[in-house]
Design a protein around this motif. Structure first.
Motif, mmCIF file in Angstrom:
data_model
loop_
_atom_site.group_PDB
_atom_site.id
_atom_site.type_symbol
_atom_site.label_atom_id
_atom_site.label_comp_id
_atom_site.label_asym_id
_atom_site.label_seq_id
_atom_site.Cartn_x
_atom_site.Cartn_y
_atom_site.Cartn_z
ATOM 1 N N PRO A 52 0.795 -1.051 -0.128
ATOM 2 C CA PRO A 52 -0.121 0.063 0.033
ATOM 3 C C PRO A 52 0.922 1.233 0.059
ATOM 4 O O PRO A 52 1.885 1.359 0.709
ATOM 5 C CB PRO A 52 -0.808 -0.068 1.388
ATOM 6 C CG PRO A 52 -0.542 -1.395 1.870
ATOM 7 C CD PRO A 52 0.569 -2.271 1.118
ATOM 8 N N ASP A 53 0.522 2.138 -0.779
ATOM 9 C CA ASP A 53 1.079 3.352 -1.025
ATOM 10 C C ASP A 53 0.449 4.745 -0.698
ATOM 11 O O ASP A 53 -0.230 5.458 -1.574
ATOM 12 C CB ASP A 53 1.654 3.583 -2.597
ATOM 13 C CG ASP A 53 2.752 4.800 -2.626
ATOM 14 O OD1 ASP A 53 2.554 5.766 -1.548
ATOM 15 O OD2 ASP A 53 2.944 5.044 -3.587
ATOM 16 N N HIS A 54 0.149 4.972 0.857
ATOM 17 C CA HIS A 54 -0.504 5.944 1.071
ATOM 18 C C HIS A 54 -0.434 7.300 1.095
ATOM 19 O O HIS A 54 -1.350 8.077 0.782
ATOM 20 C CB HIS A 54 -1.091 5.824 2.642
ATOM 21 C CG HIS A 54 -1.602 4.119 3.084
ATOM 22 N ND1 HIS A 54 -2.908 3.860 2.698
ATOM 23 C CD2 HIS A 54 -1.180 3.359 3.887
ATOM 24 C CE1 HIS A 54 -3.159 2.901 3.072
ATOM 25 N NE2 HIS A 54 -2.187 2.316 3.855
ATOM 26 N N ALA A 55 1.183 7.602 0.847
ATOM 27 C CA ALA A 55 1.459 8.930 0.608
ATOM 28 C C ALA A 55 0.887 9.330 -0.789
ATOM 29 O O ALA A 55 0.498 10.204 -1.044
ATOM 30 C CB ALA A 55 2.948 9.070 0.518
ATOM 31 N N THR A 56 1.083 8.535 -1.942
ATOM 32 C CA THR A 56 0.564 8.713 -3.314
ATOM 33 C C THR A 56 -0.829 8.960 -3.359
ATOM 34 O O THR A 56 -1.403 9.635 -4.088
ATOM 35 C CB THR A 56 1.256 7.591 -4.243
ATOM 36 O OG1 THR A 56 2.655 7.808 -4.213
ATOM 37 C CG2 THR A 56 0.877 8.213 -5.655
ATOM 38 N N ALA A 57 -1.530 8.091 -2.525
ATOM 39 C CA ALA A 57 -2.978 8.125 -2.409
ATOM 40 C C ALA A 57 -3.326 9.216 -1.930
ATOM 41 O O ALA A 57 -4.657 9.860 -2.518
ATOM 42 C CB ALA A 57 -3.411 6.989 -1.745
ATOM 43 N N LYS A 179 7.503 10.939 -9.445
ATOM 44 C CA LYS A 179 8.713 10.382 -8.758
ATOM 45 C C LYS A 179 8.369 10.551 -7.482
ATOM 46 O O LYS A 179 8.329 11.896 -6.871
ATOM 47 C CB LYS A 179 9.864 10.945 -9.332
ATOM 48 C CG LYS A 179 11.256 10.699 -8.766
ATOM 49 C CD LYS A 179 12.634 11.487 -9.271
ATOM 50 C CE LYS A 179 13.700 10.760 -8.861
ATOM 51 N NZ LYS A 179 14.873 11.523 -9.382
ATOM 52 N N PRO A 180 8.626 9.529 -6.191
ATOM 53 C CA PRO A 180 8.117 9.929 -5.081
ATOM 54 C C PRO A 180 9.220 10.443 -4.088
ATOM 55 O O PRO A 180 9.755 10.052 -3.319
ATOM 56 C CB PRO A 180 7.934 8.404 -4.581
ATOM 57 C CG PRO A 180 8.961 7.385 -5.526
ATOM 58 C CD PRO A 180 8.843 8.156 -6.756
ATOM 59 N N VAL A 181 9.623 11.565 -4.694
ATOM 60 C CA VAL A 181 10.430 12.426 -3.896
ATOM 61 C C VAL A 181 10.141 12.799 -2.436
ATOM 62 O O VAL A 181 10.720 13.461 -1.575
ATOM 63 C CB VAL A 181 10.930 13.734 -4.555
ATOM 64 C CG1 VAL A 181 11.710 13.434 -5.729
ATOM 65 C CG2 VAL A 181 9.546 14.690 -4.881
ATOM 66 N N TYR A 182 8.662 12.671 -2.111
ATOM 67 C CA TYR A 182 7.869 13.038 -0.857
ATOM 68 C C TYR A 182 8.454 11.865 -0.024
ATOM 69 O O TYR A 182 7.658 11.803 1.139
ATOM 70 C CB TYR A 182 6.692 13.192 -1.072
ATOM 71 C CG TYR A 182 6.089 12.403 -1.936
ATOM 72 C CD1 TYR A 182 5.433 11.218 -1.737
ATOM 73 C CD2 TYR A 182 5.920 12.786 -3.462
ATOM 74 C CE1 TYR A 182 4.837 10.147 -2.565
ATOM 75 C CE2 TYR A 182 5.373 11.798 -4.239
ATOM 76 C CZ TYR A 182 4.792 10.527 -3.919
ATOM 77 O OH TYR A 182 4.226 9.756 -4.846
ATOM 78 N N TYR A 191 7.962 12.780 3.739
ATOM 79 C CA TYR A 191 8.411 13.982 4.183
ATOM 80 C C TYR A 191 7.036 14.863 4.121
ATOM 81 O O TYR A 191 6.666 15.247 3.150
ATOM 82 C CB TYR A 191 9.245 14.660 3.229
ATOM 83 C CG TYR A 191 10.701 13.812 3.106
ATOM 84 C CD1 TYR A 191 11.486 13.562 4.402
ATOM 85 C CD2 TYR A 191 10.830 13.258 2.022
ATOM 86 C CE1 TYR A 191 12.514 12.644 4.201
ATOM 87 C CE2 TYR A 191 12.078 12.465 2.063
ATOM 88 C CZ TYR A 191 12.807 12.232 2.918
ATOM 89 O OH TYR A 191 14.078 11.506 3.078
ATOM 90 N N PRO A 192 6.336 15.344 5.428
ATOM 91 C CA PRO A 192 5.026 15.782 5.400
ATOM 92 C C PRO A 192 4.716 17.170 4.679
ATOM 93 O O PRO A 192 3.962 17.143 4.104
ATOM 94 C CB PRO A 192 4.574 15.769 6.868
ATOM 95 C CG PRO A 192 5.797 15.580 7.425
ATOM 96 C CD PRO A 192 6.906 14.808 6.662
ATOM 97 N N LEU A 193 5.660 17.898 4.869
ATOM 98 C CA LEU A 193 5.740 19.378 4.377
ATOM 99 C C LEU A 193 5.809 19.407 2.755
ATOM 100 O O LEU A 193 5.162 19.985 2.108
ATOM 101 C CB LEU A 193 6.766 20.369 5.012
ATOM 102 C CG LEU A 193 6.468 20.446 6.499
ATOM 103 C CD1 LEU A 193 7.515 21.606 6.864
ATOM 104 C CD2 LEU A 193 5.245 21.356 6.806
ATOM 105 N N LEU A 194 6.848 18.530 2.395
ATOM 106 C CA LEU A 194 7.023 18.292 0.738
ATOM 107 C C LEU A 194 5.860 17.600 0.258
ATOM 108 O O LEU A 194 5.225 18.099 -0.906
ATOM 109 C CB LEU A 194 8.296 17.585 0.624
ATOM 110 C CG LEU A 194 8.538 17.249 -0.774
ATOM 111 C CD1 LEU A 194 8.781 18.644 -1.734
ATOM 112 C CD2 LEU A 194 9.899 16.585 -1.112
ATOM 113 N N LEU A 195 5.251 16.657 0.865
ATOM 114 C CA LEU A 195 4.095 15.947 0.163
ATOM 115 C C LEU A 195 2.809 16.666 0.340
ATOM 116 O O LEU A 195 2.184 16.909 -0.753
ATOM 117 C CB LEU A 195 3.742 14.733 1.187
ATOM 118 C CG LEU A 195 2.477 14.010 0.995
ATOM 119 C CD1 LEU A 195 2.402 13.356 -0.400
ATOM 120 C CD2 LEU A 195 1.895 12.954 1.945
#
Length: 615
Positions: A52-57, A179-182, A191-195
């Motif tokens: 699971p990729d919750h950051a991109t979701a 690209k998942p730089v976050y 990285y919450p601020l970048l995300l």
């Protein structure tokens, strides 16, 4: 949560959309379908099988129409997407699907964004998303955008709709690979601020792309790309708005940092021949700042998935934190440092304007008698103006309180407080009523008329625009005299020297000797600037006026600034929320916007004038 996507479930979703309603349902394994209202687009994300990729979701939650799926197979997801796409294509004449995906974490050579689009069909839409993504700037990260054919989306295992079906129903399929730089490659930590920053920028790029597509290809014609944003605000956001307001309502900042013994302190200062700083006393603190801060940071703002509202709430929390720190530090040197962070300092340009005003305007004639309006008469005039506003908005529950513990005029919680010793020149009465009632009370109740409570308690830094508007209203009704301008300039000079370490007595003598202010005026300016331990707020009157004149010179309108207690750079945010139907039109307008005789002055402002033209 449902265990599988059945035909019955799909029919219910499609029927809701055809009836013009929203669709908000849980999907198997923690997936989510959210469609704010019938719209000609859908953003899609599929979690990689077993990872699971919750950051991109999270990128999808800023959109008004999306599906986040945990389905490892397409058998169930495919009919759901097809049913929604076909129904909305029939409704709008065309439909667009954008599938978001993350590039593999271990590939360093991939671009920041990769757009997958049809090679021949609708190249302008692909060009729009590429152009919008290219404008995204992130600190320390190179923005690279590449394009590729969308064939992978039309073949197994990803295919949700065969190419012939897409063409038959006028449906465009685009892919966007990030690209998942976050995320940290090694640990997977986000990285919450970048995300948060990237999510907001990508959401805007998607909305602008959809706007370009729907404006040309469909029967849906939104007035602005922001009108494609979410209109339904979830309960979490309203709860957080209320929690922040409850904390703000527990203290009256300005009253708590204003001395209650002004007259006694002035007499003490006179007795010391102006050579010993006075002793100020303040109201007892009605709150425990530490406990309120704990409540403040227990508010789960991170649960707000609307980027715009999340930004507003974080901004407000930061301001309340600073205010509570200032109240804890009241009457100590640390008070000044927080004040400089909250209200800013005087830069060289503003100082030059203030000194220019003081040089250009002669000192007033000391022997000239000023006709002072009695406080009860002024209060009655202010009540009349409040009644004028109430005619436009019957819910306006304001009034005038004459109080012994107030110096001059202060609007607090939508009510006008007038000091029993207030000395108001008769020729300034109408101007001050527009300042206090026609601006401060009006914007308080315009803000109260909105569902978002931040608009009446005040956005962070709202004071600058508020005071700029209030002073401008004085000029519009013909009551901004030279003496008033000298005082606004003197406040800027006093704040500048305060931040350079100047003492109370030095600031007082500078105003008296160098700028020729009378004793009482020099006292009033110095007291205001040094109260609490050093309050830089008084520089915002002139700074706000200068910035407001520049804003109007650009051809922008005055009226939208009166929707609530906002700062100037909140205008695009307010406009977005109006486009999204989150905010309503403002109910109250000031007298000067309704008076035909004042229109030439308003036109003059659009043509462009400086502070010195107001003299």
């Amino acid at each position: 949560m449902i265990e599988s996507i059945t035909d019955s479930f799909i029919r219910k979703i499609t029927r809701s959309l055809k009836r013009g309603k929203q669709a908000h349902r849980r999907l198997p394994n923690g997936g989510l379908l959210y469609i704010d209202r019938p719209l000609p687009f859908l953003v899609l994300f599929r979690h990689p099988a077993g990872h699971p990729d919750h950051a991109t979701a999270d990128f999808l939650k800023a959109n008004a129409s999306y599906i986040i799926s945990h389905q490892e197979r397409n058998e169930e997801l495919r009919p759901l997407v097809q049913s929604i796409a076909k129904a909305m294509a029939d409704e709008f004449g065309a439909f667009m699907i954008i599938e978001l995906m993350a590039a593999p974490a271990d590939t360093s050579e991939v671009p920041l964004f990769k757009v997958l689009g049809p090679e021949e069909q609708l190249p302008t839409t692909t060009q729009t998303i590429v152009k919008e993504l290219q404008t995204i700037k992130l600190p320390g990260i190179h923005t690279s955008v590449e394009t590729a054919p969308n064939e992978p989306l039309l073949q197994e295992p990803l295919c949700l709709m065969p190419e012939e079906e897409l063409k038959k129903h006028s449906i465009l399929m685009l892919g966007l690979q990030l690209k998942p730089v976050y995320k940290n490659n090694a640990t997977g930590k986000v990285y919450p601020l970048l995300l948060r920053t990237l999510r907001e920028k990508v959401a805007n790029a998607i909305k602008k792309t959809v706007f370009d597509f729907v404006s040309v290809q469909t029967t849906h014609h939104p007035v602005h790309f922001q009108a494609l944003g979410r209109q339904v605000v979830n309960r979490v956001a309203w709860r957080i708005d209320k929690q922040l307001t409850n904390i703000s309502d527990q203290f009256r900042f300005l009253l708590l940092v204003t001395p209650v013994n002004n007259n006694e302190a002035w007499a003490e200062f006179q007795k010391a021949k102006y050579n010993k700083p006075p002793t100020f006393h303040y109201r007892l603190m009605p709150i425990d700042a530490d406990q309120l801060k704990r409540k403040l940071y227990n508010i789960s703002i991170e649960k707000v998935d609307d980027p715009t509202l999340g930004y507003l709430f974080r901004d407000k929390r930061h301001e309340l934190d600073k205010m509570l720190t200032m109240l804890s530090d009241r009457n100590s040197p640390d008070f000044l440092y927080s004040s400089m962070q909250l209200f800013g300092i005087v830069d060289d340009q503003l100082l030059k304007v203030a000194e220019g005003i003081l040089a250009a305007i002669p000192e007033p004639d000391a022997g000239k008698d000023t006709d002072i309006i009695p406080v009860p008469e002024f209060a009655a005039l202010a009540e009349q103006e409040i009644a004028f506003l109430r005619e436009q908005y019957p819910a306006l529950d304001s009034g005038v309180d004459v109080r012994e513990d107030v110096v001059g005029l202060i609007v607090s919680k939508g009510r006008l407080n007038v000091g029993t010793d207030a000395r108001i020149p008769r020729h300034r009465a109408a101007a001050l009523i527009q300042h206090e009632v026609g601006t401060h009370i009006l914007t308080y109740y315009n803000g109260k008329a909105q569902p978002l409570q931040q608009l009446y308690i005040g956005s962070p830094g709202y004071e600058e625009l508020q005071e700029g508007l209030a002073v401008l209203s004085e000029w519009l009704v013909g009551g901004l005299d030279q003496n008033r301008m000298r005082i606004l300039a003197a406040r800027v000079v006093a704040v500048y020297h305060l931040t350079k370490g100047c003492s109370f007595t030095d600031n007082f003598w500078r105003l008296k000797d160098e700028y020729k202010f009378d004793d009482e005026t020099a006292w009033d300016v110095t007291m205001r600037v040094h109260r609490g331990g050093g309050l830089t707020k008084d520089a915002v009157y002139l700074r706000g006026l200068v910035h407001l004149l520049n804003y109007l010179k650009e051809g922008k309108e005055l009226e939208p600034l009166l929707i609530g207690k906002i700062r100037q750079d909140y205008i695009p945010i307010v406009q977005e929320l109006i486009y999204r139907n989150v905010l309503r039109p403002m109910p109250i307008r000031p007298r000067y916007l309704l008076d035909e005789r004042i229109k030439p002055k308003l036109e003059q402002l659009k043509a462009g004038i400086s502070v010195f033209n107001l003299l």
